[in-house]
Design a protein around this motif. Structure first.
Motif, PDB file in Angstrom:
ATOM      1  N   VAL A 126       0.835  -1.205   0.000  1.00 56.14           N
ATOM      2  CA  VAL A 126       0.000   0.000   0.000  1.00 56.14           C
ATOM      3  C   VAL A 126       0.870   1.256   0.000  1.00 56.14           C
ATOM      4  O   VAL A 126       1.999   1.247   0.499  1.00 56.14           O
ATOM      5  CB  VAL A 126      -0.959   0.049   1.213  1.00 56.14           C
ATOM      6  CG1 VAL A 126      -1.943  -1.102   1.177  1.00 56.14           C
ATOM      7  CG2 VAL A 126      -0.178   0.065   2.521  1.00 56.14           C
ATOM      8  N   ALA A 127       0.321   2.318  -0.563  1.00 55.87           N
ATOM      9  CA  ALA A 127       0.861   3.664  -0.391  1.00 55.87           C
ATOM     10  C   ALA A 127       0.008   4.349   0.670  1.00 55.87           C
ATOM     11  O   ALA A 127      -1.194   4.093   0.767  1.00 55.87           O
ATOM     12  CB  ALA A 127       0.817   4.436  -1.705  1.00 55.87           C
ATOM     13  N   VAL A 128       0.627   5.232   1.453  1.00 55.54           N
ATOM     14  CA  VAL A 128      -0.051   5.848   2.587  1.00 55.54           C
ATOM     15  C   VAL A 128      -0.068   7.365   2.413  1.00 55.54           C
ATOM     16  O   VAL A 128       0.958   7.975   2.110  1.00 55.54           O
ATOM     17  CB  VAL A 128       0.657   5.489   3.912  1.00 55.54           C
ATOM     18  CG1 VAL A 128      -0.114   6.059   5.103  1.00 55.54           C
ATOM     19  CG2 VAL A 128       0.810   3.979   4.046  1.00 55.54           C
ATOM     20  N   GLU A 129      -1.243   7.973   2.604  1.00 60.15           N
ATOM     21  CA  GLU A 129      -1.353   9.430   2.520  1.00 60.15           C
ATOM     22  C   GLU A 129      -0.784  10.087   3.778  1.00 60.15           C
ATOM     23  O   GLU A 129      -0.751   9.486   4.855  1.00 60.15           O
ATOM     24  CB  GLU A 129      -2.815   9.857   2.351  1.00 60.15           C
ATOM     25  CG  GLU A 129      -3.415   9.495   1.005  1.00 60.15           C
ATOM     26  CD  GLU A 129      -4.757  10.162   0.779  1.00 60.15           C
ATOM     27  OE1 GLU A 129      -4.960  11.302   1.276  1.00 60.15           O
ATOM     28  OE2 GLU A 129      -5.615   9.550   0.113  1.00 60.15           O
ATOM     29  N   ILE A 130      -0.384  11.338   3.632  1.00 61.56           N
ATOM     30  CA  ILE A 130       0.164  12.091   4.766  1.00 61.56           C
ATOM     31  C   ILE A 130      -0.928  12.424   5.791  1.00 61.56           C
ATOM     32  O   ILE A 130      -0.712  12.348   6.995  1.00 61.56           O
ATOM     33  CB  ILE A 130       0.863  13.389   4.286  1.00 61.56           C
ATOM     34  CG1 ILE A 130       1.412  14.180   5.484  1.00 61.56           C
ATOM     35  CG2 ILE A 130      -0.063  14.253   3.447  1.00 61.56           C
ATOM     36  CD1 ILE A 130       2.218  15.405   5.077  1.00 61.56           C
ATOM     37  N   VAL A 131      -2.124  12.777   5.328  1.00 59.76           N
ATOM     38  CA  VAL A 131      -3.188  13.238   6.207  1.00 59.76           C
ATOM     39  C   VAL A 131      -3.835  12.062   6.944  1.00 59.76           C
ATOM     40  O   VAL A 131      -4.131  11.024   6.343  1.00 59.76           O
ATOM     41  CB  VAL A 131      -4.261  14.006   5.408  1.00 59.76           C
ATOM     42  CG1 VAL A 131      -5.446  14.367   6.287  1.00 59.76           C
ATOM     43  CG2 VAL A 131      -3.654  15.269   4.802  1.00 59.76           C
ATOM     44  N   VAL A 132      -4.041  12.217   8.245  1.00 57.92           N
ATOM     45  CA  VAL A 132      -4.762  11.227   9.045  1.00 57.92           C
ATOM     46  C   VAL A 132      -5.972  11.935   9.647  1.00 57.92           C
ATOM     47  O   VAL A 132      -5.901  12.509  10.738  1.00 57.92           O
ATOM     48  CB  VAL A 132      -3.875  10.636  10.147  1.00 57.92           C
ATOM     49  CG1 VAL A 132      -4.637   9.553  10.920  1.00 57.92           C
ATOM     50  CG2 VAL A 132      -2.591  10.070   9.560  1.00 57.92           C
ATOM     51  N   PRO A 133      -7.112  11.944   8.957  1.00 55.76           N
ATOM     52  CA  PRO A 133      -8.280  12.705   9.416  1.00 55.76           C
ATOM     53  C   PRO A 133      -9.043  11.978  10.518  1.00 55.76           C
ATOM     54  O   PRO A 133      -8.851  10.782  10.750  1.00 55.76           O
ATOM     55  CB  PRO A 133      -9.123  12.823   8.151  1.00 55.76           C
ATOM     56  CG  PRO A 133      -8.806  11.573   7.393  1.00 55.76           C
ATOM     57  CD  PRO A 133      -7.351  11.279   7.670  1.00 55.76           C
ATOM     58  N   CYS A 134      -9.951  12.722  11.154  1.00 56.53           N
ATOM     59  CA  CYS A 134     -10.739  12.118  12.232  1.00 56.53           C
ATOM     60  C   CYS A 134     -11.851  11.229  11.698  1.00 56.53           C
ATOM     61  O   CYS A 134     -12.364  10.360  12.389  1.00 56.53           O
ATOM     62  CB  CYS A 134     -11.322  13.206  13.126  1.00 56.53           C
ATOM     63  SG  CYS A 134     -12.718  14.129  12.399  1.00 56.53           S
ATOM     64  N   ARG A 135     -12.283  11.477  10.442  1.00 54.85           N
ATOM     65  CA  ARG A 135     -13.320  10.711   9.747  1.00 54.85           C
ATOM     66  C   ARG A 135     -14.737  10.946  10.289  1.00 54.85           C
ATOM     67  O   ARG A 135     -15.675  10.259   9.870  1.00 54.85           O
ATOM     68  CB  ARG A 135     -13.020   9.199   9.765  1.00 54.85           C
ATOM     69  CG  ARG A 135     -11.773   8.792   8.988  1.00 54.85           C
ATOM     70  CD  ARG A 135     -11.539   7.294   9.080  1.00 54.85           C
ATOM     71  NE  ARG A 135     -10.363   6.876   8.328  1.00 54.85           N
ATOM     72  CZ  ARG A 135     -10.389   6.366   7.100  1.00 54.85           C
ATOM     73  NH1 ARG A 135     -11.553   6.246   6.478  1.00 54.85           N
ATOM     74  NH2 ARG A 135      -9.283   5.983   6.504  1.00 54.85           N
ATOM     75  N   SER A 136     -14.912  11.898  11.200  1.00 54.14           N
ATOM     76  CA  SER A 136     -16.252  12.079  11.760  1.00 54.14           C
ATOM     77  C   SER A 136     -16.734  13.532  11.777  1.00 54.14           C
ATOM     78  O   SER A 136     -17.904  13.771  12.059  1.00 54.14           O
ATOM     79  CB  SER A 136     -16.305  11.526  13.185  1.00 54.14           C
ATOM     80  OG  SER A 136     -15.381  12.195  14.017  1.00 54.14           O
ATOM     81  N   CYS A 137     -15.868  14.499  11.476  1.00 56.49           N
ATOM     82  CA  CYS A 137     -16.291  15.902  11.493  1.00 56.49           C
ATOM     83  C   CYS A 137     -16.996  16.247  10.177  1.00 56.49           C
ATOM     84  O   CYS A 137     -17.049  15.448   9.242  1.00 56.49           O
ATOM     85  CB  CYS A 137     -15.093  16.818  11.706  1.00 56.49           C
ATOM     86  SG  CYS A 137     -13.938  16.873  10.324  1.00 56.49           S
TER      87      CYS A 137
END
Length: 367
Positions: free
Chosen positions: A88-99
């Motif tokens: 896999v490639a991984v994105e830099i951003v790790v969002p909360c996924r709920s806002c």
């Protein structure tokens, strides 16, 4: 399995040290990635030099990781639809996924994200947040993209730069069939923008660079640029006007690092009603902005931040299509111990090394 993980830690400007960390346990909602390669970005170089603001503490850099799922929890495997052994490639951003931003597809603007790959200090447990390490810790918000395991790692790791070209040229720039595109800057993302614009059907592509960028400008032509401009030998805007019979460019991408003058060139080189995408970081420098140009020329000016999931997906399709000779972009592979040398090589600080795309492979020897 080793109990300790080696990583390159950025302690301050031009200070990188190899340190060891305890291998973190993997819970049901988390995973551990064995890093195959991490691409070095121009912003990594500027951060290494201390040009992009002060870090909040020692950290492991690397926001372009590619690797193999080593361990994964049951819930994480269901969420990401991956299993041990997947690449896999991984994105830099790790969002909360709920806002609200996350739920409406604007996760890059998540105000509640607490971590990001390659930018999170060691003080945030377990510390292994950057791709310049043997292993990368994947928390529940991480965004993963499966990549063909048969591709060489130095090609597969290009998801972020190719994705930047796709997003900046096509998604934000709106390049379409027959358009004239001006790319200011011939770095790896400038070359990726040439690839993306050519794939989108651009009619004429013009790329700028310095005389020292002759090898990059040659690659730009090979990847589909119709014209190149050596900016320390002639005036960019005059040459664009000459090449287009005065029509100027439909889309201008300003990608130069730290230089401020190209921002004005971008506005002057865009046609009436044209579109300008600003993506070259200037390290906080004040940029004289001629707003009359924007108003009187009815320009649309867009700021480009990062690479999103849509751009990553399109980039992976381009890479996996094998349509473009991307191996010619990759010039240097380094081992983890030579991370500082990798930064300096991409930054043009090593005599005799004409770098374009550089990556660090934790398990590899430098070459």
């Amino acid at each position: 399995m080793a109990d300790m993980v080696r990583a390159a830690v950025l302690l301050g400007p031009r200070r990188i040290e190899i340190q060891e960390f305890a291998r973190p346990p993997v819970g049901p909602d988390h995973a551990l990635l064995r890093v195959e390669a991490n691409g070095i970005c121009g912003s990594d170089v500027e951060t290494y030099r201390g040009h992009l603001g002060k870090a909040t503490g020692p950290l492991i850099p690397g926001h372009e990781p590619l690797g193999i799922i080593e361990e994964i929890g049951e819930q994480a495997a269901k969420r990401w639809a991956v299993v041990p052994g997947d690449r896999v490639a991984v994105e830099i951003v790790v969002p909360c996924r709920s806002c609200q931003s996350c739920l409406t597809g604007r996760y890059q603007y998540c105000r509640h994200r607490a971590v990001g790959h390659g930018v999170t200090p060691l003080s945030v447990a377990p510390g292994l947040w950057g791709g310049l390490a043997e292993y990368l810790y994947l928390s529940p918000g991480a965004i993963l993209h499966p990549v063909d395991k048969t591709l060489p790692a130095e090609i597969a790791v290009m998801v972020n730069p190719i994705g930047a070209g796709v997003r900046w040229a096509c998604h934000l720039g709106g390049v379409g069939i027959g358009d004239t595109v001006l790319v200011l800057g011939a770095g790896q993302r400038g070359l990726a923008s040439v690839i993306a614009a050519r794939a989108a059907g651009a009619g004429t592509i013009i790329v700028t660079g310095l005389s020292a960028d002759a090898h990059k400008l040659a690659l730009a032509t090979e990847f589909g640029a119709d014209h190149t401009i050596v900016v320390d030998e002639c005036d960019t805007v005059d040459r664009v006007a000459e090449l287009t019979d005065g029509r100027l460019a439909d889309v201008v991408l300003e990608l130069t690092p730290m230089a401020t003058a190209p921002v004005t060139d971008a506005l002057l080189a865009a046609r009436l009603g044209g579109r300008v995408v600003l993506a070259g970081l200037k390290g906080g420098k004040e940029v004289p902005l001629r707003t009359d140009l924007i108003i009187n020329r009815a320009l649309t000016v867009v700021g480009a931040y990062g690479v999103d999931a849509r751009a990553c997906a399109d980039a992976i399709r381009i890479i996996e299509s094998r349509r473009f000779p991307l191996a010619k972009l990759h010039t240097h592979t380094f081992g983890l111990d030579d991370t500082a040398l990798a930064m300096e090589t991409l930054g043009g600080e090593v005599a005799g090394e004409a770098a374009v795309h550089v990556s660090v492979h934790p398990e590899a020897a430098s070459c």
